[in-house]
Design an enzyme around this catalytic site. Structure first.
Site, mmCIF file in Angstrom:
data_model
loop_
_atom_site.group_PDB
_atom_site.id
_atom_site.type_symbol
_atom_site.label_atom_id
_atom_site.label_comp_id
_atom_site.label_asym_id
_atom_site.label_seq_id
_atom_site.Cartn_x
_atom_site.Cartn_y
_atom_site.Cartn_z
ATOM 1 N N HIS A 39 -33.824 -23.188 14.348
ATOM 2 C CA HIS A 39 -32.415 -22.854 14.106
ATOM 3 C C HIS A 39 -32.155 -21.409 14.526
ATOM 4 O O HIS A 39 -33.015 -20.539 14.394
ATOM 5 C CB HIS A 39 -32.072 -23.047 12.629
ATOM 6 C CG HIS A 39 -30.612 -22.998 12.341
ATOM 7 N ND1 HIS A 39 -29.918 -21.808 12.222
ATOM 8 C CD2 HIS A 39 -29.696 -23.983 12.169
ATOM 9 C CE1 HIS A 39 -28.652 -22.071 11.974
ATOM 10 N NE2 HIS A 39 -28.487 -23.385 11.937
ATOM 11 N N GLU A 55 -26.613 -25.786 19.389
ATOM 12 C CA GLU A 55 -25.801 -24.962 18.494
ATOM 13 C C GLU A 55 -25.514 -23.627 19.169
ATOM 14 O O GLU A 55 -26.342 -22.723 19.137
ATOM 15 C CB GLU A 55 -26.502 -24.761 17.151
ATOM 16 C CG GLU A 55 -28.020 -24.540 17.234
ATOM 17 C CD GLU A 55 -28.563 -23.784 16.045
ATOM 18 O OE1 GLU A 55 -27.959 -23.860 14.980
ATOM 19 O OE2 GLU A 55 -29.571 -23.087 16.206
#
Length: 252
Positions: free
Chosen positions: A96, A166
Protein backbone atom coordinates in the site's frame (compact mmCIF):
# COMPACT_ATOMS: atom_id res chain seq x y z
CA UNK A 1 -16.15 -12.91 -16.81
CA UNK A 2 -14.05 -11.72 -13.89
CA UNK A 3 -15.74 -11.62 -10.50
CA UNK A 4 -15.68 -8.17 -8.96
CA UNK A 5 -13.93 -7.73 -5.61
CA UNK A 6 -14.48 -4.92 -3.11
CA UNK A 7 -12.30 -4.73 0.01
CA UNK A 8 -12.56 -2.17 2.79
CA UNK A 9 -9.20 -1.03 4.17
CA UNK A 10 -9.92 0.45 7.58
CA UNK A 11 -6.29 1.52 8.10
CA UNK A 12 -5.53 2.67 11.68
CA UNK A 13 -9.16 3.33 12.52
CA UNK A 14 -11.70 1.72 14.85
CA UNK A 15 -11.06 0.14 18.24
CA UNK A 16 -11.82 -3.56 18.62
CA UNK A 17 -15.33 -2.82 19.86
CA UNK A 18 -15.94 -0.30 17.07
CA UNK A 19 -14.62 -2.72 14.45
CA UNK A 20 -16.97 -5.45 15.66
CA UNK A 21 -19.86 -2.97 15.58
CA UNK A 22 -19.00 -1.80 12.04
CA UNK A 23 -18.61 -5.31 10.67
CA UNK A 24 -21.96 -6.27 12.19
CA UNK A 25 -23.59 -3.23 10.58
CA UNK A 26 -22.10 -4.14 7.20
CA UNK A 27 -23.51 -7.66 7.46
CA UNK A 28 -26.94 -6.37 8.46
CA UNK A 29 -27.12 -3.90 5.57
CA UNK A 30 -25.49 -6.08 2.94
CA UNK A 31 -27.51 -9.21 3.52
CA UNK A 32 -26.40 -12.23 1.54
CA UNK A 33 -23.12 -11.79 -0.34
CA UNK A 34 -23.79 -11.89 -4.07
CA UNK A 35 -22.15 -14.55 -6.22
CA UNK A 36 -21.10 -11.76 -8.59
CA UNK A 37 -18.83 -9.92 -6.14
CA UNK A 38 -16.30 -10.90 -3.48
CA UNK A 39 -16.31 -8.75 -0.36
CA UNK A 40 -13.54 -8.31 2.19
CA UNK A 41 -12.70 -6.10 5.13
CA UNK A 42 -9.26 -5.30 6.53
CA UNK A 43 -9.40 -4.05 10.12
CA UNK A 44 -6.34 -3.12 12.15
CA UNK A 45 -4.38 -6.08 13.54
CA UNK A 46 -5.84 -6.02 17.11
CA UNK A 47 -9.38 -6.28 15.70
CA UNK A 48 -8.77 -9.23 13.36
CA UNK A 49 -9.95 -11.87 15.80
CA UNK A 50 -13.05 -9.98 16.87
CA UNK A 51 -14.08 -9.18 13.31
CA UNK A 52 -13.39 -12.75 12.22
CA UNK A 53 -15.85 -13.94 14.84
CA UNK A 54 -18.52 -11.66 13.39
CA UNK A 55 -18.04 -12.36 9.68
CA UNK A 56 -17.25 -16.08 9.86
CA UNK A 57 -19.76 -17.99 7.74
CA UNK A 58 -21.13 -14.89 6.00
CA UNK A 59 -19.00 -15.12 2.86
CA UNK A 60 -17.13 -11.91 3.71
CA UNK A 61 -13.36 -12.34 3.64
CA UNK A 62 -11.03 -11.20 6.40
CA UNK A 63 -7.99 -9.31 5.12
CA UNK A 64 -4.86 -7.98 6.80
CA UNK A 65 -3.30 -4.62 5.98
CA UNK A 66 0.32 -5.80 5.90
CA UNK A 67 2.65 -8.68 6.73
CA UNK A 68 6.34 -9.35 7.28
CA UNK A 69 8.47 -11.44 4.94
CA UNK A 70 9.98 -13.63 7.68
CA UNK A 71 8.19 -16.43 9.54
CA UNK A 72 9.29 -15.19 12.96
CA UNK A 73 12.15 -13.46 14.74
CA UNK A 74 13.31 -10.20 16.28
CA UNK A 75 11.10 -7.86 14.24
CA UNK A 76 9.41 -5.72 16.87
CA UNK A 77 5.97 -4.52 15.86
CA UNK A 78 5.66 -6.82 12.85
CA UNK A 79 3.19 -9.63 12.09
CA UNK A 80 3.94 -12.86 10.23
CA UNK A 81 1.79 -14.53 7.60
CA UNK A 82 1.42 -17.58 9.84
CA UNK A 83 -0.15 -15.36 12.49
CA UNK A 84 -2.51 -13.87 9.89
CA UNK A 85 -3.49 -17.31 8.64
CA UNK A 86 -4.26 -18.46 12.18
CA UNK A 87 -6.28 -15.28 12.78
CA UNK A 88 -8.56 -16.29 9.90
CA UNK A 89 -7.27 -14.02 7.15
CA UNK A 90 -7.67 -15.13 3.56
CA UNK A 91 -6.27 -11.92 2.01
CA UNK A 92 -3.39 -9.61 2.83
CA UNK A 93 -2.74 -6.15 1.39
CA UNK A 94 0.88 -5.69 0.33
CA UNK A 95 2.65 -2.56 -0.90
CA UNK A 96 0.00 0.00 0.00
CA UNK A 97 1.25 3.50 -0.80
CA UNK A 98 1.19 4.45 2.87
CA UNK A 99 3.49 1.51 3.62
CA UNK A 100 5.77 2.60 0.80
CA UNK A 101 5.71 6.26 1.88
CA UNK A 102 5.95 6.01 5.67
CA UNK A 103 7.59 2.65 6.34
CA UNK A 104 10.09 2.22 3.53
CA UNK A 105 8.42 -0.67 1.72
CA UNK A 106 10.45 -0.66 -1.51
CA UNK A 107 9.60 -2.82 -4.51
CA UNK A 108 12.06 -5.56 -3.41
CA UNK A 109 10.55 -5.58 0.11
CA UNK A 110 7.05 -5.74 -1.36
CA UNK A 111 8.15 -8.67 -3.52
CA UNK A 112 9.44 -10.58 -0.48
CA UNK A 113 6.11 -10.02 1.27
CA UNK A 114 4.13 -11.16 -1.78
CA UNK A 115 6.06 -14.41 -2.00
CA UNK A 116 5.88 -15.07 1.74
CA UNK A 117 2.11 -14.49 1.81
CA UNK A 118 1.54 -16.79 -1.14
CA UNK A 119 3.66 -19.49 0.50
CA UNK A 120 1.27 -19.42 3.47
CA UNK A 121 -1.76 -19.87 1.23
CA UNK A 122 -2.96 -16.29 1.52
CA UNK A 123 -4.37 -14.32 -1.38
CA UNK A 124 -2.46 -11.11 -2.03
CA UNK A 125 -3.72 -7.65 -2.92
CA UNK A 126 -0.66 -6.04 -4.53
CA UNK A 127 -0.93 -2.25 -4.51
CA UNK A 128 0.71 -0.08 -7.14
CA UNK A 129 0.35 3.58 -8.10
CA UNK A 130 2.06 6.83 -8.96
CA UNK A 131 2.50 10.07 -7.02
CA UNK A 132 1.17 13.42 -8.26
CA UNK A 133 4.70 14.44 -9.23
CA UNK A 134 5.13 11.28 -11.29
CA UNK A 135 1.79 11.79 -13.03
CA UNK A 136 2.62 15.41 -13.86
CA UNK A 137 5.95 14.27 -15.31
CA UNK A 138 4.06 11.86 -17.58
CA UNK A 139 5.72 8.73 -16.20
CA UNK A 140 2.67 7.01 -14.67
CA UNK A 141 2.92 3.98 -16.97
CA UNK A 142 6.64 3.54 -16.36
CA UNK A 143 6.27 3.78 -12.57
CA UNK A 144 3.32 1.42 -12.33
CA UNK A 145 4.84 -1.08 -14.77
CA UNK A 146 8.03 -1.17 -12.68
CA UNK A 147 6.05 -1.74 -9.49
CA UNK A 148 4.11 -4.59 -11.07
CA UNK A 149 7.17 -6.27 -12.55
CA UNK A 150 9.30 -5.98 -9.42
CA UNK A 151 6.43 -6.88 -7.12
CA UNK A 152 5.81 -10.08 -9.07
CA UNK A 153 9.46 -11.03 -9.57
CA UNK A 154 9.84 -14.78 -9.10
CA UNK A 155 6.08 -15.37 -8.71
CA UNK A 156 5.24 -18.28 -10.99
CA UNK A 157 1.45 -18.13 -10.75
CA UNK A 158 -0.61 -14.95 -10.52
CA UNK A 159 -3.83 -16.84 -9.81
CA UNK A 160 -3.96 -15.86 -6.12
CA UNK A 161 -3.06 -12.21 -6.66
CA UNK A 162 -5.33 -9.20 -7.04
CA UNK A 163 -3.67 -5.99 -8.20
CA UNK A 164 -4.93 -2.69 -6.79
CA UNK A 165 -4.16 0.49 -8.70
CA UNK A 166 -4.16 3.36 -6.23
CA UNK A 167 -2.97 6.72 -7.55
CA UNK A 168 -1.24 8.15 -4.49
CA UNK A 169 -2.53 11.65 -5.24
CA UNK A 170 -6.12 10.41 -4.96
CA UNK A 171 -5.85 8.61 -1.61
CA UNK A 172 -7.61 10.43 1.20
CA UNK A 173 -7.55 13.68 -0.75
CA UNK A 174 -11.06 13.61 -2.15
CA UNK A 175 -9.55 13.66 -5.63
CA UNK A 176 -10.37 10.74 -7.87
CA UNK A 177 -8.87 9.65 -11.13
CA UNK A 178 -11.54 9.93 -13.80
CA UNK A 179 -12.98 6.63 -14.94
CA UNK A 180 -11.09 7.00 -18.22
CA UNK A 181 -7.80 7.85 -16.46
CA UNK A 182 -8.18 4.81 -14.22
CA UNK A 183 -9.16 2.57 -17.13
CA UNK A 184 -6.07 3.61 -19.07
CA UNK A 185 -3.76 2.55 -16.23
CA UNK A 186 -5.71 -0.65 -15.57
CA UNK A 187 -5.40 -1.62 -19.24
CA UNK A 188 -1.66 -0.94 -19.04
CA UNK A 189 -1.35 -3.16 -15.96
CA UNK A 190 -3.23 -5.96 -17.71
CA UNK A 191 -0.89 -5.66 -20.70
CA UNK A 192 2.10 -5.87 -18.35
CA UNK A 193 0.70 -9.03 -16.77
CA UNK A 194 0.18 -10.51 -20.24
CA UNK A 195 3.84 -9.88 -21.01
CA UNK A 196 4.97 -11.45 -17.74
CA UNK A 197 2.66 -14.46 -17.85
CA UNK A 198 0.18 -14.99 -20.69
CA UNK A 199 -2.90 -13.48 -22.29
CA UNK A 200 -5.21 -15.91 -20.43
CA UNK A 201 -3.52 -15.04 -17.12
CA UNK A 202 -3.93 -11.33 -17.85
CA UNK A 203 -7.56 -11.81 -18.83
CA UNK A 204 -8.21 -13.53 -15.52
CA UNK A 205 -6.36 -11.27 -13.09
CA UNK A 206 -8.56 -8.85 -11.18
CA UNK A 207 -7.44 -5.22 -10.93
CA UNK A 208 -9.09 -3.03 -8.32
CA UNK A 209 -9.17 0.75 -8.25
CA UNK A 210 -8.36 2.50 -4.99
CA UNK A 211 -8.42 6.26 -4.51
CA UNK A 212 -11.41 8.09 -2.99
CA UNK A 213 -14.01 5.65 -4.27
CA UNK A 214 -17.45 6.75 -3.07
CA UNK A 215 -21.04 5.67 -3.66
CA UNK A 216 -21.36 8.60 -6.07
CA UNK A 217 -18.55 7.49 -8.40
CA UNK A 218 -18.37 3.72 -7.86
CA UNK A 219 -20.82 2.73 -10.58
CA UNK A 220 -19.02 4.76 -13.26
CA UNK A 221 -15.61 3.40 -12.23
CA UNK A 222 -16.77 -0.21 -12.07
CA UNK A 223 -18.36 0.05 -15.52
CA UNK A 224 -14.90 0.34 -17.09
CA UNK A 225 -13.80 -2.91 -18.81
CA UNK A 226 -10.56 -3.35 -16.86
CA UNK A 227 -11.72 -2.17 -13.42
CA UNK A 228 -12.72 -5.19 -11.37
CA UNK A 229 -13.76 -3.61 -8.09
CA UNK A 230 -12.28 -1.36 -5.46
CA UNK A 231 -9.93 -1.13 -2.51
CA UNK A 232 -11.95 1.24 -0.37
CA UNK A 233 -10.47 3.50 2.32
CA UNK A 234 -12.49 6.25 3.98
CA UNK A 235 -15.87 5.18 2.60
CA UNK A 236 -15.44 1.71 4.11
CA UNK A 237 -15.62 3.21 7.61
CA UNK A 238 -19.32 3.89 7.06
CA UNK A 239 -21.45 0.78 6.65
CA UNK A 240 -24.05 2.46 4.43
CA UNK A 241 -21.43 3.89 2.06
CA UNK A 242 -19.44 0.65 1.89
CA UNK A 243 -22.52 -1.44 1.17
CA UNK A 244 -23.59 1.03 -1.54
CA UNK A 245 -20.19 0.57 -3.21
CA UNK A 246 -20.51 -3.21 -2.99
CA UNK A 247 -23.98 -2.99 -4.56
CA UNK A 248 -22.55 -0.88 -7.39
CA UNK A 249 -19.97 -3.59 -8.03
CA UNK A 250 -22.63 -6.29 -8.01
CA UNK A 251 -24.61 -4.44 -10.68
CA UNK A 252 -21.65 -3.70 -12.95
Amino acid sequence: MRKKIVVGNWKMNKTIAEAVELSSAIIDQLGEVSASCEVGIAPAFPALSGVHGVISGTGIHLAAQNCHYEDDGAFTGEVSVRMLDEAGCSYVIVGHSERRQYFGDTNPVVNLKVKKALSAGLNVILCVGETLDEREKGITTEVVTCQVKEGLEGVADIGDIVIAYEPVWAIGTGKTASSLQAQEVHASIRATVAGLYSEPAAAGVRIQYGGSVKPSNAEELFAMPDIDGGLIGGASLNAEDFVAIVKAAEKS
